[in-house]
Design a protein around this motif. Sequence first.
Motif, mmCIF file in Angstrom:
data_model
loop_
_atom_site.group_PDB
_atom_site.id
_atom_site.type_symbol
_atom_site.label_atom_id
_atom_site.label_comp_id
_atom_site.label_asym_id
_atom_site.label_seq_id
_atom_site.Cartn_x
_atom_site.Cartn_y
_atom_site.Cartn_z
ATOM 1 N N PRO A 122 -36.682 -18.994 -11.733
ATOM 2 C CA PRO A 122 -36.581 -19.326 -13.188
ATOM 3 C C PRO A 122 -35.207 -19.937 -13.286
ATOM 4 N N ILE A 123 -35.061 -20.787 -14.257
ATOM 5 C CA ILE A 123 -33.747 -21.502 -14.618
ATOM 6 C C ILE A 123 -33.699 -22.023 -16.095
ATOM 7 N N THR A 124 -32.387 -22.037 -16.382
ATOM 8 C CA THR A 124 -32.060 -22.173 -17.828
ATOM 9 C C THR A 124 -32.493 -23.572 -18.240
ATOM 10 N N ARG A 125 -32.480 -23.942 -19.383
ATOM 11 C CA ARG A 125 -32.796 -25.444 -19.848
ATOM 12 C C ARG A 125 -31.618 -26.281 -19.515
ATOM 13 N N GLU A 126 -30.449 -25.843 -19.473
ATOM 14 C CA GLU A 126 -29.283 -26.526 -19.097
ATOM 15 C C GLU A 126 -29.151 -26.700 -17.463
ATOM 16 N N GLU A 127 -29.641 -25.659 -16.817
ATOM 17 C CA GLU A 127 -29.793 -25.929 -15.270
ATOM 18 C C GLU A 127 -30.763 -27.147 -14.909
ATOM 19 N N ALA A 128 -31.941 -27.053 -15.658
ATOM 20 C CA ALA A 128 -33.092 -28.011 -15.845
ATOM 21 C C ALA A 128 -32.553 -29.302 -15.843
ATOM 22 N N SER A 129 -31.613 -29.494 -16.817
ATOM 23 C CA SER A 129 -31.209 -30.809 -17.051
ATOM 24 C C SER A 129 -30.084 -31.161 -15.959
ATOM 25 N N ASP A 130 -29.399 -30.276 -15.271
ATOM 26 C CA ASP A 130 -28.586 -30.682 -14.319
ATOM 27 C C ASP A 130 -29.239 -31.074 -13.099
ATOM 28 N N ILE A 131 -30.516 -30.487 -13.025
ATOM 29 C CA ILE A 131 -31.362 -30.924 -11.691
ATOM 30 C C ILE A 131 -31.943 -32.298 -12.209
ATOM 31 N N SER A 132 -32.297 -32.403 -13.289
ATOM 32 C CA SER A 132 -33.025 -33.888 -13.683
ATOM 33 C C SER A 132 -31.941 -34.849 -13.459
ATOM 34 N N ARG A 133 -30.692 -34.549 -13.589
ATOM 35 C CA ARG A 133 -29.693 -35.796 -13.616
ATOM 36 C C ARG A 133 -29.365 -36.058 -11.969
ATOM 37 N N LEU A 134 -30.029 -35.182 -11.016
ATOM 38 C CA LEU A 134 -29.817 -35.499 -9.641
ATOM 39 C C LEU A 134 -30.770 -36.631 -9.123
ATOM 40 N N GLY A 135 -31.905 -37.050 -10.266
ATOM 41 C CA GLY A 135 -32.944 -37.940 -9.806
ATOM 42 C C GLY A 135 -33.992 -37.338 -9.103
ATOM 43 N N ILE A 136 -34.448 -36.181 -9.218
ATOM 44 C CA ILE A 136 -35.229 -35.354 -8.544
ATOM 45 C C ILE A 136 -36.749 -35.974 -8.743
ATOM 46 N N ARG A 137 -37.303 -35.854 -7.502
ATOM 47 C CA ARG A 137 -38.867 -36.303 -7.583
ATOM 48 C C ARG A 137 -39.574 -35.195 -7.673
ATOM 49 N N TRP A 138 -40.290 -34.882 -8.872
ATOM 50 C CA TRP A 138 -40.978 -33.784 -9.255
ATOM 51 C C TRP A 138 -42.313 -33.748 -8.728
ATOM 52 N N LEU A 139 -42.765 -32.853 -7.848
ATOM 53 C CA LEU A 139 -43.968 -32.809 -7.448
ATOM 54 C C LEU A 139 -44.991 -31.994 -8.065
ATOM 55 N N THR A 140 -46.182 -32.455 -8.178
ATOM 56 C CA THR A 140 -47.204 -31.269 -8.875
ATOM 57 C C THR A 140 -47.633 -30.691 -7.889
#
Length: 207
Positions: A187-205
């Motif tokens: 689990p991660i916080t909303r802020e951590e999720a935002s940090d990861i998104s800024r990395l340009g992650i390719r989210w997988l289903t």
Amino acid sequence: MTGVSAAEWGLPTRCAPWNVSELLAHVRVVIAWLPGMLAAPAPSCAEVSAVEYYRPDDRFAPGTNAARIALAQDHAAEQLSGAALADDFNATWQQVDRLCQAEPEGRVVRTRHGDPMLLSEFLLTRVVEVAVHGLDLADALGREPWLTSDAADLVQGLLLGPDGAAALEKLGWGQLRFLRTATGREPITREEASDISRLGIRWLTLG
């Protein structure tokens, strides 16, 4: 997995409703698709990448997930013991490795979902399956993660691209924590999720 006790094979995993034996059976099933794929006629060209393979369509619909769950449970039930299941998995991956080594560079296969893919790209999706479910199995058994650095690098590259290591260094996260988080295993916080998104992650289903 050959050292797992009889009682441990029945432990629950985070991949409910699978227990340890059923989750290993699932990993065996996802590897065992390859002999049939290699025996079938090769498509003329590849159209789907490893990232696109994990797109959110009917392959992750409730009915498909239910069939995936039942297939693993059935295979686990066919084995006389957890040790037999581990031996079966060992024989399966070795057979698949021999078959894939014999294929030429640029070989195209068709997945059970109908995707024409480079064999190398499909094998990358199998690394994802073995790597992330390896974390699930280690956690269920209370063991240290046995994820190899090669597998971790491949999954990280799939998620973040070739500059992933530099991006993670900026974030200040270790590779294992990132992989757990990016695949929904921590689990991660909303802020951590935002940090990861800024990395340009390719989210997988993931099913």
